[in-house]
Design a protein around this motif. Structure first.
Motif, short mmCIF file in Angstrom:
data_model
loop_
_atom_site.label_atom_id
_atom_site.label_comp_id
_atom_site.label_asym_id
_atom_site.label_seq_id
_atom_site.Cartn_x
_atom_site.Cartn_y
_atom_site.Cartn_z
N GLY A 33 0.84 -0.99 0.02
CA GLY A 33 0.05 -0.10 0.12
C GLY A 33 0.81 1.13 0.02
O GLY A 33 1.90 1.35 0.53
N GLY A 34 0.35 2.37 -0.81
CA GLY A 34 1.32 3.61 -1.04
C GLY A 34 0.77 4.71 0.13
O GLY A 34 -0.45 4.18 0.69
N ASN A 35 1.40 5.66 0.08
CA ASN A 35 0.95 6.95 1.10
C ASN A 35 0.08 7.89 0.22
O ASN A 35 0.11 8.96 0.82
CB ASN A 35 2.32 7.61 1.30
CG ASN A 35 3.08 6.65 2.31
OD1 ASN A 35 2.71 5.87 3.25
ND2 ASN A 35 4.51 6.50 2.13
N GLU A 36 -0.36 7.70 -0.81
CA GLU A 36 -1.21 8.47 -1.56
C GLU A 36 -2.58 8.61 -0.61
O GLU A 36 -2.87 7.94 -0.02
CB GLU A 36 -1.48 8.21 -2.94
CG GLU A 36 -2.23 6.70 -3.12
CD GLU A 36 -1.26 5.47 -3.14
OE1 GLU A 36 -1.96 4.34 -3.41
OE2 GLU A 36 -0.04 5.79 -2.72
N ALA A 37 -3.22 9.67 -0.88
CA ALA A 37 -4.25 9.85 -0.11
C ALA A 37 -5.60 9.20 -0.26
O ALA A 37 -6.34 8.81 0.66
CB ALA A 37 -4.82 11.36 -0.56
N ALA A 38 -5.62 8.30 -1.80
CA ALA A 38 -6.54 7.63 -1.96
C ALA A 38 -6.51 6.26 -1.21
O ALA A 38 -7.47 5.39 -1.12
CB ALA A 38 -6.57 7.35 -3.37
N ASN A 39 -5.30 6.03 -0.55
CA ASN A 39 -5.09 4.71 0.32
C ASN A 39 -5.05 4.87 1.46
O ASN A 39 -4.59 4.23 2.57
CB ASN A 39 -3.58 4.24 -0.32
CG ASN A 39 -3.70 2.72 0.44
OD1 ASN A 39 -4.43 1.87 0.35
ND2 ASN A 39 -2.45 2.55 0.95
N GLY A 40 -5.80 5.81 2.00
CA GLY A 40 -6.03 6.20 3.39
C GLY A 40 -7.31 6.59 3.96
O GLY A 40 -8.19 7.23 3.16
N ILE A 41 -7.42 6.73 5.15
CA ILE A 41 -8.84 7.23 5.92
C ILE A 41 -8.51 7.60 7.24
O ILE A 41 -7.75 6.90 7.92
CB ILE A 41 -9.95 6.45 5.62
CG1 ILE A 41 -11.37 7.00 5.95
CG2 ILE A 41 -9.79 5.15 6.66
CD1 ILE A 41 -12.72 6.30 5.95
N PHE A 42 -9.24 8.68 7.84
CA PHE A 42 -9.05 8.81 9.26
C PHE A 42 -9.87 7.89 10.12
O PHE A 42 -11.15 7.68 9.83
CB PHE A 42 -9.25 10.48 9.60
CG PHE A 42 -8.39 11.29 9.22
CD1 PHE A 42 -7.07 11.41 9.97
CD2 PHE A 42 -8.34 11.98 8.19
CE1 PHE A 42 -5.97 12.36 9.71
CE2 PHE A 42 -7.32 12.91 7.79
CZ PHE A 42 -6.33 13.27 8.37
N GLU A 43 -9.23 7.18 11.08
CA GLU A 43 -10.04 6.46 12.13
C GLU A 43 -9.53 6.59 13.30
O GLU A 43 -8.17 7.07 13.56
CB GLU A 43 -9.99 4.83 11.58
CG GLU A 43 -8.66 4.23 11.78
CD GLU A 43 -9.03 2.79 11.24
OE1 GLU A 43 -9.98 2.31 11.28
OE2 GLU A 43 -7.94 2.36 11.11
N HIS A 44 -10.20 6.04 14.53
CA HIS A 44 -9.66 6.20 15.82
C HIS A 44 -8.23 5.40 16.11
O HIS A 44 -8.09 4.47 15.36
CB HIS A 44 -10.78 5.46 16.95
CG HIS A 44 -11.97 6.33 17.02
ND1 HIS A 44 -11.86 7.66 17.50
CD2 HIS A 44 -13.15 5.88 16.82
CE1 HIS A 44 -13.07 7.96 17.38
NE2 HIS A 44 -13.94 7.09 16.98
N PHE A 45 -7.40 6.20 16.48
CA PHE A 45 -6.03 5.58 16.43
C PHE A 45 -5.75 4.11 17.20
O PHE A 45 -5.12 3.32 16.91
CB PHE A 45 -5.10 6.58 17.25
CG PHE A 45 -5.34 6.53 18.78
CD1 PHE A 45 -4.69 5.86 19.62
CD2 PHE A 45 -6.09 7.71 19.35
CE1 PHE A 45 -4.79 5.98 21.06
CE2 PHE A 45 -6.04 7.79 20.70
CZ PHE A 45 -5.54 6.99 21.36
N TRP A 46 -6.69 3.86 18.31
CA TRP A 46 -6.51 2.59 18.70
C TRP A 46 -6.93 1.43 17.79
O TRP A 46 -6.53 0.21 17.97
CB TRP A 46 -7.38 2.49 20.05
CG TRP A 46 -8.88 2.88 19.98
CD1 TRP A 46 -10.00 2.07 19.55
CD2 TRP A 46 -9.42 4.26 20.31
NE1 TRP A 46 -10.92 2.63 19.74
CE2 TRP A 46 -10.86 4.14 20.13
CE3 TRP A 46 -8.86 5.38 20.58
CZ2 TRP A 46 -11.60 5.05 20.09
CZ3 TRP A 46 -9.98 6.40 20.78
CH2 TRP A 46 -11.16 6.28 20.43
N VAL A 47 -7.96 1.76 16.91
CA VAL A 47 -8.41 0.91 16.00
C VAL A 47 -7.12 0.50 14.90
O VAL A 47 -6.98 -0.58 14.44
CB VAL A 47 -9.69 1.27 15.05
CG1 VAL A 47 -9.87 0.15 14.17
CG2 VAL A 47 -10.73 1.45 16.30
#
Length: 305
Positions: free
Chosen positions: A135-149
């Protein structure tokens, strides 16, 4: 019972009946729309200050929203945060950092840097496809979620269910932020509208009371009613405009651009209304005549001395 054996006549009759029913339905809808428009127009006309106040408050809030949702307007430390979010080494370019920022719901971004910091306090930028799996660091490959998850998942890819939960968390946060923003703006609009209408209504109805057209109790009732109507209408109009801005952020830019013209129009409207009150007071108390006499007396004293 008569039976029509001619199919053409039967079909023609049915078509005519359908057309008549459609016309009747259309007339009923038009009448309802006209009735609603008349009620709305009467309501706005009865509390004109609500339009001025609501427009001014809504345009100011919209201007803030349009400013806040732009990445380039963020403080430098926040821009850096999004450039580094979820990365172990290096930083993203400006375009990718802006996309990471824009993955935060607009309703939260609209509230400004402090709200964004609060949102990010317990969140990680989580990779949908883990780095260890390519998986890359591009914005399309991520989402904000609770850090503990995110941290409990480790180096695994996000499942469809986990991604859905993360999206729901964002949606819930966006809804709460939108409600808070709209309610706050609506209260400002209601208070501003009510205060302006209260001042003008007291002046207008006091003059009517002096003329004997209304009693003191009617004066109080008229002022209270006009103030309440203005407050309700101002709050409602502001809430509707801000809701549209929250749902469709581009509208915020358009409404924000109208801030200055609306402010000028508001000052003009209040000036006209103030002039009408002055003219009515001048007719009753002869303000202009008394002022002329006073000025004439002043000039005479100056000449004599």
């Amino acid at each position: 019972m008569n039976i029509n054996h001619n199919p053409l006549e039967f079909i023609t009759a049915k078509v005519q009946e359908t057309v008549a029913d459609t016309q009747n339905l259309g007339n009923q809808i038009a009448a309802k729309v006209e009735e609603s428009a008349t009620v709305l127009t009467a309501w706005v006309q009865s509390a004109p200050s609500s339009m001025v106040s609501a427009g001014a408050i809504a345009s100011q809030e919209a201007f803030k929203i349009a400013h806040n949702i732009r990445f380039e307007n963020l403080p430098t430390n926040l821009q850096w945060k999004f450039a580094r979010a979820g990365m172990r080494d290096g930083i993203r370019n400006v375009q990718e950092a802006a996309k990471v920022f824009e993955s935060i719901p607009a309703q939260i971004r609209a509230q400004g840097p402090e709200a964004i910091r609060n949102f990010c306090q317990d969140k990680d930028w989580s990779h949908i496809q883990a780095r260890v799996n390519g998986g890359g660091n591009e914005a399309a490959n991520g989402i904000f979620e609770h850090f503990w998850v995110n941290r409990a998942r480790g180096g695994k890819d996000m499942t469809v269910a986990e991604l859905a939960v993360a999206k729901q968390v964002l949606a819930d946060a966006a809804f709460k932020a939108a409600v808070a923003e709209v309610v706050g703006a609506a209260m400002k609009g209601a208070i501003a509208s009510a205060v302006i209408e209260l001042i003008f209504s007291i002046l207008e109805n006091s003059l009517l009371c002096v003329e004997g057209k209304i009693t003191q109790s009617e004066l109080v009732s008229e002022v209270a009613t006009a103030t309440a109507k203005a407050g309700i209408a101002g709050g409602a109009i502001t809430a509707i405009l801000l809701t549209l801005c929250m749902i469709f952020p581009p509208i915020a830019a358009l409404l924000g651009a109208a801030a200055m013209p609306l402010a000028v129009a508001g000052v003009g409207f209040m000036g006209i209304r103030g002039w009408e009150i002055f003219c009515q007071g001048d007719r009753i108390f002869g303000i202009t005549e008394q002022a002329q006499k006073f000025l004439g007396m002043t000039e005479q004293l100056t000449v004599d001395s």
